[in-house]
Scaffold this active site. Structure first.
Site, PDB file in Angstrom:
ATOM      1  N   ARG A  92       0.851  -1.191   0.000  1.00 45.67           N
ATOM      2  CA  ARG A  92       0.000   0.000   0.000  1.00 45.67           C
ATOM      3  C   ARG A  92       0.889   1.243   0.000  1.00 45.67           C
ATOM      4  O   ARG A  92       1.969   1.253   0.597  1.00 45.67           O
ATOM      5  CB  ARG A  92      -0.893   0.027   1.247  1.00 45.67           C
ATOM      6  CG  ARG A  92      -2.034  -0.989   1.215  1.00 45.67           C
ATOM      7  CD  ARG A  92      -3.099  -0.652   0.174  1.00 45.67           C
ATOM      8  NE  ARG A  92      -4.227  -1.566   0.215  1.00 45.67           N
ATOM      9  CZ  ARG A  92      -4.359  -2.640  -0.579  1.00 45.67           C
ATOM     10  NH1 ARG A  92      -3.435  -2.924  -1.477  1.00 45.67           N
ATOM     11  NH2 ARG A  92      -5.440  -3.403  -0.468  1.00 45.67           N
ATOM     12  N   HIS A 151      -1.038   0.179  -9.752  1.00 42.10           N
ATOM     13  CA  HIS A 151      -1.697  -0.780  -8.843  1.00 42.10           C
ATOM     14  C   HIS A 151      -2.227  -1.991  -9.632  1.00 42.10           C
ATOM     15  O   HIS A 151      -3.431  -2.260  -9.617  1.00 42.10           O
ATOM     16  CB  HIS A 151      -2.830  -0.095  -8.060  1.00 42.10           C
ATOM     17  CG  HIS A 151      -3.212  -0.820  -6.799  1.00 42.10           C
ATOM     18  ND1 HIS A 151      -3.577  -0.173  -5.650  1.00 42.10           N
ATOM     19  CD2 HIS A 151      -3.285  -2.149  -6.512  1.00 42.10           C
ATOM     20  CE1 HIS A 151      -3.862  -1.072  -4.707  1.00 42.10           C
ATOM     21  NE2 HIS A 151      -3.692  -2.282  -5.218  1.00 42.10           N
TER      22      HIS A 151
END
Ligand code: NAP
Ligand code: GLV
Length: 306
Positions: free
Chosen positions: A221, A269
């Site tokens: 993250r 991502h």
């Protein structure tokens, strides 16, 4: 049985048809404010109102491995939080991390620049023994990545919360062994869940402890990484580069200094995408177990945040 879907990135009909194939009488519908409350939910990054309006939810199935977005919400106390485990993501993560490690290890960016300049030349050979890779997080994804890296015969270190033993891997655990883990590693792969204990863990103090010429791969993250600290350590020369798949703000804003940085590779991502068929099959199996009162894998322990 009512099942609410909150899944902005995926085709609702796929989920409705797939769930009806197993439970023809179930009411399966996309959730929107004011919808009738459901018994179960399948969701990715729902808003707070999703839980406020469904106080009787028995379980929510997170459409991803990381539950940090759910853990930021107030979820009814009896609602079980169940996450995806692997579901086709582990092999993707192994591909991505091995690609990043091998590309840096073999100097392929330098060779590609040479090729563009029509230059035929060799660069020094780097020994594997000088290239230890440290993987933070030895869970479902970290374990698969460690196994893939061992396949290329890199020295591999791993760091987890609880002590572990993995053949051929130097394992470290807990805050007390973090510095030793970092000092033993040149490449750092982050595969931790984002929790109060792990946010900002890729900071100046910790990244400085990597071996000189270190390389950072963040596939967990964005909030694990302190962006300014990475930039400072690249500028100072302590770090050689980074490959980043996740960012504090996604999409990464156009003015962010990571864009166009010569030593930073960026992907949007995508290191391990949620695969529809695998995810549907796993959620059906988990819901069946739950309905039959059997133990369910992937239950999130809310007090630890993952
Ligand atoms: P997991 O199975 O829950 O594994 C988490 C690992 O992190 C465990 O080994 C755990 O230690 C360790 N850990 C947690 N807190 C720690 C702490 N404070 N100190 C040291 N170690 C700690 O999770 P996973 O399925 O492998 O997924 C990991 C993360 O990858 C997800 O949370 C998500 O953020 C990220 N992800 C990213 C993508 C992408 O496309 N970029 C895709 C999927 C997932 P223990 O084993 O001791 O519990
Ligand atoms: C994606 O980032 C996931 O957590 O599955």
């Amino acid at each position: 049985m009512r099942i609410a879907l909150y899944n902005p990135d995926s085709r609702a009909e796929f989920w409705i048809d797939g769930l009806h194939a197993v439970w023809p009488d179930a009411e399966v519908a996309l959730w929107s404010p004011g919808s009738a409350p459901a018994d179960f939910a399948i969701a990715w990054t729902p808003p707070q109102a999703f839980f406020d309006e469904q106080p009787g939810l028995r379980a929510v199935f997170n459409l991803g491995a990381g539950v940090d977005a759910l853990m930021r919400l107030r979820i009814p106390p009896q609602t079980q939080v169940v996450r995806l485990e692997d579901a086709g993501m582990a092999v993707q993560m192994a591909e991505y991390v091995c690609h990043a490690v091998l590309r840096h290890f073999r100097g392929l960016d330098t060779y590609e620049a040479d090729a563009r300049a029509r230059r035929w030349r060799y660069h020094p050979v780097v020994m594997r023994s000088d290239f230890p890779v440290g993987v933070m997080g030895l869970g479902v994804l970290g374990s698969r990545v460690v196994q893939a890296l061992r396949g290329f015969e890199f020295p591999v270190n791993a760091w987890s919360r609880q002590p572990k033993m993995v053949d051929g891997v130097q394992c470290f655990a807990g805050g007390d062994q973090l510095d030793a883990f970092l000092a033993a590693s040149k490449v750092l792969v982050c595969l931790l869940p984002l929790t109060v204990d792990t946010q900002n863990i890729l900071n100046h103090r910790n990244l400085s402890r990597l071996q000189p010429g270190g390389y950072v791969i963040n596939v967990a993250r964005g909030a694990h990484l302190v962006d300014a600290d990475l930039l400072a350590l690249l500028d100072s020369g302590h770090l050689a580069g980074a490959m980043l798949d996740v960012f504090r703000t996604e999409p990464l804003p156009p003015e962010h200094p990571f864009w166009g940085h010569a030593q930073i590779s960026i992907t949007p991502h995508m290191s391990a995408r949620t695969l529809e068929a695998e995810s549907l099959a796993q959620i059906i199996a988990k819901l069946q177990a739950l309905l039959q009162g059997q133990p369910v894998d992937g239950l999130v322990q809310r007090e630890r945040g993952y």
